[in-house]
Scaffold this motif. Structure first.
Motif, PDB file in Angstrom:
ATOM      1  N   PRO A   1      -1.936   1.295  -3.376  1.00 54.40           N
ATOM      2  CA  PRO A   1      -1.722   0.976  -4.789  1.00 54.40           C
ATOM      3  C   PRO A   1      -3.056   0.860  -5.523  1.00 54.40           C
ATOM      4  O   PRO A   1      -4.081   0.582  -4.904  1.00 54.40           O
ATOM      5  N   PRO A   2      -3.039   1.053  -6.836  1.00 51.60           N
ATOM      6  CA  PRO A   2      -4.281   0.929  -7.612  1.00 51.60           C
ATOM      7  C   PRO A   2      -4.911  -0.455  -7.432  1.00 51.60           C
ATOM      8  O   PRO A   2      -4.209  -1.453  -7.280  1.00 51.60           O
ATOM      9  N   LEU A   3      -6.218  -0.505  -7.486  1.00 52.26           N
ATOM     10  CA  LEU A   3      -6.945  -1.752  -7.268  1.00 52.26           C
ATOM     11  C   LEU A   3      -6.658  -2.806  -8.324  1.00 52.26           C
ATOM     12  O   LEU A   3      -6.822  -3.999  -8.071  1.00 52.26           O
ATOM     13  N   THR A   4      -6.254  -2.407  -9.502  1.00 52.74           N
ATOM     14  CA  THR A   4      -6.052  -3.361 -10.584  1.00 52.74           C
ATOM     15  C   THR A   4      -4.609  -3.389 -11.085  1.00 52.74           C
ATOM     16  O   THR A   4      -4.341  -3.837 -12.198  1.00 52.74           O
ATOM     17  N   ALA A   5      -3.679  -2.957 -10.287  1.00 53.79           N
ATOM     18  CA  ALA A   5      -2.270  -2.937 -10.694  1.00 53.79           C
ATOM     19  C   ALA A   5      -1.705  -4.357 -10.759  1.00 53.79           C
ATOM     20  O   ALA A   5      -2.257  -5.289 -10.180  1.00 53.79           O
ATOM     21  N   ASP A   6      -0.564  -4.488 -11.445  1.00 53.65           N
ATOM     22  CA  ASP A   6       0.079  -5.796 -11.516  1.00 53.65           C
ATOM     23  C   ASP A   6       0.703  -6.151 -10.166  1.00 53.65           C
ATOM     24  O   ASP A   6       0.743  -5.346  -9.247  1.00 53.65           O
TER      25      ASP A   6
ATOM     26  N   ARG B   1       3.797  -6.688  -9.027  1.00 56.12           N
ATOM     27  CA  ARG B   1       4.927  -5.906  -8.534  1.00 56.12           C
ATOM     28  C   ARG B   1       4.451  -4.562  -7.979  1.00 56.12           C
ATOM     29  O   ARG B   1       4.868  -4.149  -6.896  1.00 56.12           O
ATOM     30  N   VAL B   2       3.576  -3.883  -8.706  1.00 57.57           N
ATOM     31  CA  VAL B   2       3.063  -2.586  -8.251  1.00 57.57           C
ATOM     32  C   VAL B   2       2.277  -2.753  -6.957  1.00 57.57           C
ATOM     33  O   VAL B   2       2.391  -1.939  -6.034  1.00 57.57           O
ATOM     34  N   GLN B   3       1.487  -3.820  -6.864  1.00 55.86           N
ATOM     35  CA  GLN B   3       0.735  -4.081  -5.635  1.00 55.86           C
ATOM     36  C   GLN B   3       1.681  -4.310  -4.455  1.00 55.86           C
ATOM     37  O   GLN B   3       1.541  -3.682  -3.414  1.00 55.86           O
ATOM     38  N   LEU B   4       2.634  -5.214  -4.620  1.00 57.59           N
ATOM     39  CA  LEU B   4       3.531  -5.559  -3.508  1.00 57.59           C
ATOM     40  C   LEU B   4       4.378  -4.366  -3.064  1.00 57.59           C
ATOM     41  O   LEU B   4       4.465  -4.072  -1.868  1.00 57.59           O
ATOM     42  N   THR B   5       4.994  -3.688  -4.010  1.00 55.33           N
ATOM     43  CA  THR B   5       5.837  -2.542  -3.629  1.00 55.33           C
ATOM     44  C   THR B   5       4.981  -1.385  -3.132  1.00 55.33           C
ATOM     45  O   THR B   5       5.394  -0.650  -2.232  1.00 55.33           O
ATOM     46  N   GLY B   6       3.790  -1.246  -3.690  1.00 56.18           N
ATOM     47  CA  GLY B   6       2.895  -0.180  -3.238  1.00 56.18           C
ATOM     48  C   GLY B   6       2.451  -0.368  -1.800  1.00 56.18           C
ATOM     49  O   GLY B   6       2.434   0.581  -1.008  1.00 56.18           O
ATOM     50  N   TRP B   7       2.089  -1.599  -1.446  1.00 58.26           N
ATOM     51  CA  TRP B   7       1.671  -1.857  -0.063  1.00 58.26           C
ATOM     52  C   TRP B   7       2.851  -1.710   0.910  1.00 58.26           C
ATOM     53  O   TRP B   7       2.689  -1.194   2.011  1.00 58.26           O
ATOM     54  N   LEU B   8       4.016  -2.131   0.487  1.00 55.88           N
ATOM     55  CA  LEU B   8       5.176  -1.958   1.359  1.00 55.88           C
ATOM     56  C   LEU B   8       5.486  -0.468   1.544  1.00 55.88           C
ATOM     57  O   LEU B   8       5.695  -0.012   2.670  1.00 55.88           O
ATOM     58  N   ASP B   9       5.485   0.288   0.456  1.00 55.34           N
ATOM     59  CA  ASP B   9       5.754   1.726   0.571  1.00 55.34           C
ATOM     60  C   ASP B   9       4.709   2.428   1.430  1.00 55.34           C
ATOM     61  O   ASP B   9       5.038   3.351   2.187  1.00 55.34           O
ATOM     62  N   LEU B  10       3.462   2.019   1.334  1.00 54.21           N
ATOM     63  CA  LEU B  10       2.416   2.617   2.166  1.00 54.21           C
ATOM     64  C   LEU B  10       2.715   2.386   3.642  1.00 54.21           C
ATOM     65  O   LEU B  10       2.679   3.315   4.454  1.00 54.21           O
ATOM     66  N   GLN B  11       3.029   1.141   4.003  1.00 52.26           N
ATOM     67  CA  GLN B  11       3.346   0.846   5.405  1.00 52.26           C
ATOM     68  C   GLN B  11       4.577   1.619   5.856  1.00 52.26           C
ATOM     69  O   GLN B  11       4.626   2.144   6.972  1.00 52.26           O
ATOM     70  N   ARG B  12       5.587   1.708   4.986  1.00 55.49           N
ATOM     71  CA  ARG B  12       6.795   2.459   5.330  1.00 55.49           C
ATOM     72  C   ARG B  12       6.465   3.921   5.612  1.00 55.49           C
ATOM     73  O   ARG B  12       7.047   4.531   6.510  1.00 55.49           O
TER      74      ARG B  12
ATOM     75  N   ALA C   1      14.961   3.488   0.416  1.00 55.10           N
ATOM     76  CA  ALA C   1      15.280   3.883  -0.960  1.00 55.10           C
ATOM     77  C   ALA C   1      16.255   2.879  -1.577  1.00 55.10           C
ATOM     78  O   ALA C   1      16.102   2.472  -2.738  1.00 55.10           O
ATOM     79  N   ARG C   2      17.252   2.477  -0.795  1.00 57.86           N
ATOM     80  CA  ARG C   2      18.211   1.482  -1.288  1.00 57.86           C
ATOM     81  C   ARG C   2      17.515   0.142  -1.533  1.00 57.86           C
ATOM     82  O   ARG C   2      17.774  -0.537  -2.531  1.00 57.86           O
ATOM     83  N   SER C   3      16.609  -0.222  -0.639  1.00 58.17           N
ATOM     84  CA  SER C   3      15.839  -1.454  -0.833  1.00 58.17           C
ATOM     85  C   SER C   3      15.045  -1.381  -2.126  1.00 58.17           C
ATOM     86  O   SER C   3      15.001  -2.357  -2.889  1.00 58.17           O
ATOM     87  N   ASN C   4      14.419  -0.239  -2.390  1.00 59.83           N
ATOM     88  CA  ASN C   4      13.622  -0.101  -3.612  1.00 59.83           C
ATOM     89  C   ASN C   4      14.487  -0.231  -4.863  1.00 59.83           C
ATOM     90  O   ASN C   4      14.043  -0.786  -5.866  1.00 59.83           O
ATOM     91  N   GLU C   5      15.715   0.256  -4.819  1.00 55.85           N
ATOM     92  CA  GLU C   5      16.630   0.085  -5.950  1.00 55.85           C
ATOM     93  C   GLU C   5      16.948  -1.399  -6.156  1.00 55.85           C
ATOM     94  O   GLU C   5      16.985  -1.888  -7.288  1.00 55.85           O
TER      95      GLU C   5
END
Length: 179
Positions: free
Chosen positions: A7-12, A14-25, A112-116
């Motif tokens: 995720p971007p270094l300066t994201a909010d 929500r973007v940080q948390l979901t971004g890091w989870l999606d990266l690990q996934r 994908a369902r989790s992200n929804e």
């Protein structure tokens, strides 16, 4: 699931948390690329025979379902889960007869369902499932932090098992020069 960047270094938040989870996934599918069915189900750890590549993918899939559907959204368990009253605590990892491609597709669909579900809730939203009734409801923020930890830990297990199977390590995909 397509691979994602950090995720971007300066994201909010929500973007940080979901971004890091999606990266690990995204690493889950990467770690399984090119595996034979035999290797995906090979039991390498005598003290943990359920900890196979396929078993870990199944475990991660059901963790997604458990935390985001059952716990957060409060979806009623209709008996589709692998767990039963008095059953084996790791029943979701009994997948010797399930092809790894199917396991990965089910994992991607669950993510994908989790992200929804995540998108439909505030970070402050509390669980609606069984723990909420006991007064131990976690926030979506807590669940996301936990799932980053859970997924990253098991990606580490996948990494170690893959290295033991065929020498593939780190972020290198099979048959790819790491340089």
């Amino acid at each position: 699931m397509t691979e994602v960047q950090r995720p971007p270094l300066t994201a909010d938040e929500r973007v940080q948390l979901t971004g890091w989870l999606d990266l690990q996934r995204s690493f889950v599918r990467m770690k399984c690329q090119g595996l034979s069915e035999e290797d995906a189900h090979r039991k390498l750890l005598p003290t943990s025979p359920l900890m196979t590549m396929a078993g870990l993918v199944a475990h991660l899939r059901w963790n997604e379902y458990s935390w985001f559907q059952l716990a957060l959204a409060g979806v009623a368990d209709t008996g589709q889960t692998p767990w039963t009253e008095g059953g084996h605590p790791d029943a979701e990892m009994f997948v010797d007869d399930v092809p790894i491609a199917q396991q990965l597709d089910e994992y991607d669909a669950e993510c994908a369902r989790s992200n929804e579900t995540i998108a439909a809730h505030s970070l402050d939203a509390l669980e609606q499932g069984p723990y909420a009734a006991k007064g131990d409801a976690a926030s979506l923020r807590y669940i996301l932090c936990h799932m980053i930890e859970e997924t990253a830990r098991h990606v580490g297990h996948l990494d170690i098992i893959r290295e033991l199977l065929d020498g593939t390590t780190g972020y290198t995909r099979p048959n790819e020069d790491p340089a």
